[in-house]
Design an enzyme around this catalytic site. Structure first.
Site, mmCIF file in Angstrom:
data_model
loop_
_atom_site.group_PDB
_atom_site.id
_atom_site.type_symbol
_atom_site.label_atom_id
_atom_site.label_comp_id
_atom_site.label_asym_id
_atom_site.label_seq_id
_atom_site.Cartn_x
_atom_site.Cartn_y
_atom_site.Cartn_z
ATOM 1 N N ARG A 96 5.339 -13.330 9.341
ATOM 2 C CA ARG A 96 5.917 -11.928 9.195
ATOM 3 C C ARG A 96 7.163 -11.916 9.599
ATOM 4 N NH1 ARG A 96 2.125 -7.859 8.874
ATOM 5 N NH2 ARG A 96 3.806 -6.315 9.304
ATOM 6 N N GLU A 110 0.780 -1.210 -0.058
ATOM 7 C CA GLU A 110 -0.006 -0.001 0.080
ATOM 8 C C GLU A 110 0.924 1.020 -0.055
ATOM 9 O OE1 GLU A 110 -2.676 0.429 3.305
ATOM 10 O OE2 GLU A 110 -3.340 2.314 2.418
ATOM 11 N N LYS A 170 4.152 0.775 8.968
ATOM 12 C CA LYS A 170 4.134 2.145 8.371
ATOM 13 C C LYS A 170 3.631 3.237 9.135
ATOM 14 C CE LYS A 170 2.986 0.063 4.492
ATOM 15 N NZ LYS A 170 2.571 -0.130 3.061
HETATM 16 P P1 ATP Z 1 2.180 -1.840 7.440
HETATM 17 O O1 ATP Z 1 1.214 -2.030 8.533
HETATM 18 O O2 ATP Z 1 3.626 -1.292 7.625
HETATM 19 O O3 ATP Z 1 1.458 -0.779 6.565
HETATM 20 P P2 ATP Z 1 1.461 -3.846 5.665
HETATM 21 O O4 ATP Z 1 1.620 -5.432 5.790
HETATM 22 O O5 ATP Z 1 0.115 -3.117 6.099
HETATM 23 O O6 ATP Z 1 2.344 -2.975 6.640
HETATM 24 P P3 ATP Z 1 1.823 -3.446 2.935
HETATM 25 O O7 ATP Z 1 2.388 -2.386 2.290
HETATM 26 O O8 ATP Z 1 0.317 -3.449 2.989
HETATM 27 O O9 ATP Z 1 2.112 -3.436 4.245
HETATM 28 O O10 ATP Z 1 2.389 -4.898 2.496
HETATM 29 C C1 ATP Z 1 2.904 -5.368 1.145
HETATM 30 C C2 ATP Z 1 3.208 -6.747 1.284
HETATM 31 O O11 ATP Z 1 4.403 -6.973 2.318
HETATM 32 C C3 ATP Z 1 2.174 -7.616 1.740
HETATM 33 O O12 ATP Z 1 2.042 -8.675 1.043
HETATM 34 C C4 ATP Z 1 2.703 -7.951 3.265
HETATM 35 O O13 ATP Z 1 2.324 -9.216 3.639
HETATM 36 C C5 ATP Z 1 4.185 -7.882 3.246
HETATM 37 N N1 ATP Z 1 4.565 -7.446 4.373
HETATM 38 C C6 ATP Z 1 4.513 -6.278 5.145
HETATM 39 N N2 ATP Z 1 5.072 -6.332 6.534
HETATM 40 C C7 ATP Z 1 5.900 -7.521 6.284
HETATM 41 C C8 ATP Z 1 6.713 -8.224 7.282
HETATM 42 N N3 ATP Z 1 7.091 -7.620 8.466
HETATM 43 N N4 ATP Z 1 7.134 -9.208 7.069
HETATM 44 C C9 ATP Z 1 6.873 -10.215 6.120
HETATM 45 N N5 ATP Z 1 6.010 -9.448 5.020
HETATM 46 C C10 ATP Z 1 5.612 -8.206 5.235
HETATM 47 MG MG MG Z 2 -1.335 -2.152 5.092
#
Ligand code: ATP
Ligand code: MG
Length: 558
Positions: A264, A39, A274
């Site tokens: 994760r 995102e 984020k």
């Molecule tokens: P945030 O809470 O920081 O916004 P998010 O999981 O919502 O993190 P996205 O940008 O939606 O982040 O994630 C993009 C991709 O990265 C998704 O497929 C997510 O599963 C993966 N991802 C994000 N954080 C992690 C993590 N700590 N370990 C492994 N994969 C991750």
């Molecule tokens: Mg997210």
């Protein structure tokens, strides 16, 4: 730096490669198609690197495809700055996407599929408030209850949904919900919201839309449209897989992507959310998203991490379904291993005091320069010339008036070897008004460069720079940004920020060659650690240096 190390390296076998092998063998899949779907509401972090290395790595290893998809369905939080930084970071990590896509590319089709669900009696416009929806949803122990608006006619739903799209409703006044099962043991199946009203400007579609599809509705359809075969997400989405499959089953789309969940990455002493990272940036607690103390990709880059070291880290942690916390030292050892092999050596005196060679110029003590190897085992890194004169700088920590036998550096009446140069004996020292030693006077042993001299057995070697020919530069030292191992779990995570996480040394005495160091270069400052040229504040001829990692693993104290 070793930019290509590991790019071609295969992902070690894991449960996802097992699934893929089986799918290929059974003919369920002919070509592997993955996607990385961030995102664009912030910069990428080390957790994303795990997902990037896996998704792009699978495409590479199986000769398949991997799309970079911006999951841009929350217009108020998303921004072009983030879209650009994400592309930049993925490229920097060494990966190429097949296509760049956006969930917003599919807004028209998503709208069409929502209408299809309404027509099938599988979606309805709800007028409960967001709070009521929460109340009606029930809990893990208690089933939810049906909304009084659940049984509207198809015609009425179509009309209301059309009006939602035309901006006739305020935010939160209405939403579109899938009609599934308010008693499902999976909360996400209790009539999930699939469209809501938002009047924010979208980074790409601007104000074309005032209704936006929710993640669970958007993601599976986007995967299907793009022909994704293996849609990998993190374990929190395990239950949502039911909804993922439900949506695809009930709309007229042929492709059947499958969702798989992995654990994760949680990294000790670090934040990988984020939203929380954004707070640190907005509050000015850190120096932007690329602050070297952050484990964002851009922060790690500015800290001196190489793409190869981050890929190697992801390779070492592997891909499993077990949630765990990885120690920061695991990440640090990857960059240390890389730089140990690849970084040229240099001498830098972080806390300089003068060392005056009283017999300089006399018989056997007349050297003015040395040609030294830039790396002990890598001749291809070349040589450089360092100068020497009567006055040098050594580190304040490398001299004591008195010390016990364990102290292998310089002390009064004793000898030490200057790296690449003479053996010297400390004779006396000069202190300032506070009692701090500011100068040591010594005698060099004649003809002792590069050789043992009978009767002289120095116990240690210390580094130095020529006081008359050096560069006074800024060196930034870093410690943990947080005082606890799990800042994300703290009630008020901002209160766990370590006030001493950054130390700026304004006038370190650095060997003159470092004055020409360029952004992207890293060095081992001998006996100190690995340092890189800061990309934000360095100017040509006046580089600043950031500590990447100390030479040896230090136990993190939380
Ligand atoms: P945030 O809470 O920081 O916004 P998010 O999981 O919502 O993190 P996205 O940008 O939606 O982040 O994630 C993009 C991709 O990265 C998704 O497929 C997510 O599963 C993966 N991802 C994000 N954080 C992690 C993590 N700590 N370990 C492994 N994969 C991750
Ligand atoms: Mg997210």
């Amino acid at each position: 730096m070793s930019d290509t190390v590991g790019v071609e390296e295969k992902i070690p076998r894991n449960f996802i490669t097992d699934i893929i092998d089986e799918d290929l063998k059974e003919g369920r899949v002919s070509k592997v198609a993955t996607r990385f779907p961030p995102e664009p509401n912030g910069y990428l972090h080390i957790g994303h690197a795990k997902s990037i290395c896996l998704n792009f790595g699978l495409a590479r290893d199986y000769n398949g495809t991997c799309n970079l998809r911006f999951d841009d369905t929350n217009p108020e939080k998303e921004d072009m700055e983030y879209i650009n930084s994400i592309q930049n970071d993925v490229k920097w990590l060494g990966f190429k996407w097949t296509n760049i896509c956006h969930s917003s590319d599919y807004f028209d089709r998503l709208y069409g599929y929502a209408i299809e669900l309404i027509q099938k009696g599988l979606a309805y416009v709800d007028e409960l408030t967001p709070e009521q929806i929460r109340e009606y949803r029930g809990t893990l122990k208690e089933p939810g209850k049906n909304s009084p608006y659940r049984d509207r006619s198809v015609e009425e739903n179509l009309k209301l949904f059309e009006q939602m799209k035309e901006g006739k409703f305020k935010e939160g006044e209405v939403c579109l919900r899938a009609k599934i099962d308010m008693a499902s043991p999976f909360i996400c199946m209790r009539d999930p919201v699939i469209y809501r009203v938002r009047f924010a400007q979208h980074a790409i579609t601007k104000d074309k839309w005032c209704i936006y599809p929710m993640y669970d509705f958007t993601h599976c359809i986007s995967d299907a449209i793009e022909g994704i075969t293996h849609s990998i997400c993190t374990l929190e989405f395990q239950d949502n897989r039911r909804l993922y499959d439900w949506v695809l089953e009930h709309i007229s789309i042929e492709a059947r992507p499958h969702q798989y969940e992995m654990s994760r990455l949680n990294l000790e002493g670090s934040i990988t959310s984020k939203r929380k990272l954004n707070l640190l940036v907005k509050e000015g607690i850190v120096d932007g998203w690329d602050d070297p103390r952050l484990t964002t990709i851009s922060g790690l880059r500015r800290r001196g991490y190489t793409p190869a070291s981050i890929r190697e880290f992801c390779r070492r942690i592997g891909v499993t379904k077990q949630d765990n916390v990885v120690e920061m030292s695991a990440l640090e050892s990857c960059i240390r291993d890389d730089l140990n092999v690849n970084a040229p050596r240099a001498m830098a005196v972080l806390h300089p005091i003068k060392l005056v060679i009283d017999n300089y110029g006399e018989e056997g003590v007349t050297d003015t320069s040395y040609v030294v190897n830039n790396h002990p085992d890598k001749a291809e890194l070349g040589t450089r010339t360092i100068s020497i004169s009567k006055e040098l700088y050594i580190d304040a920590a490398d001299f004591r008036e008195e010390a016990n036998k364990q102290y292998k550096r310089l002390k009064l009446g004793h000898e030490v070897r200057l790296r690449n140069s003479y053996i010297v004996r400390a004779d006396s020292c000069v202190k300032d008004e506070n009692g701090n030693v500011v100068q040591v006077n010594c005698t060099a042993i004649p003809n002792s460069v590069g050789t043992n001299v009978e009767g002289h057995k120095p116990k240690g070697v210390i580094h130095w720079v020529d006081a008359n020919n050096c560069y006074f530069g800024t060196v930034n030292l870093y410690e943990n940004l947080f005082t606890v191992a799990n800042p994300a779990g703290a009630e008020d995570f901002l209160s766990t920020v370590n006030p001493n996480s950054k130390t700026v040394i304004e006038n370190a005495a650095l060997e003159l060659s470092l004055k020409d160091a360029k952004v992207g270069q890293s060095f081992q400052f001998e006996r100190e650690g690995y340092f890189c040229v800061d990309s934000k504040y360095s100017v040509v001829g006046k580089p600043q240096f950031n500590l990447t990692v100390p030479l040896r693993e230090t136990k993190k104290e939380f």
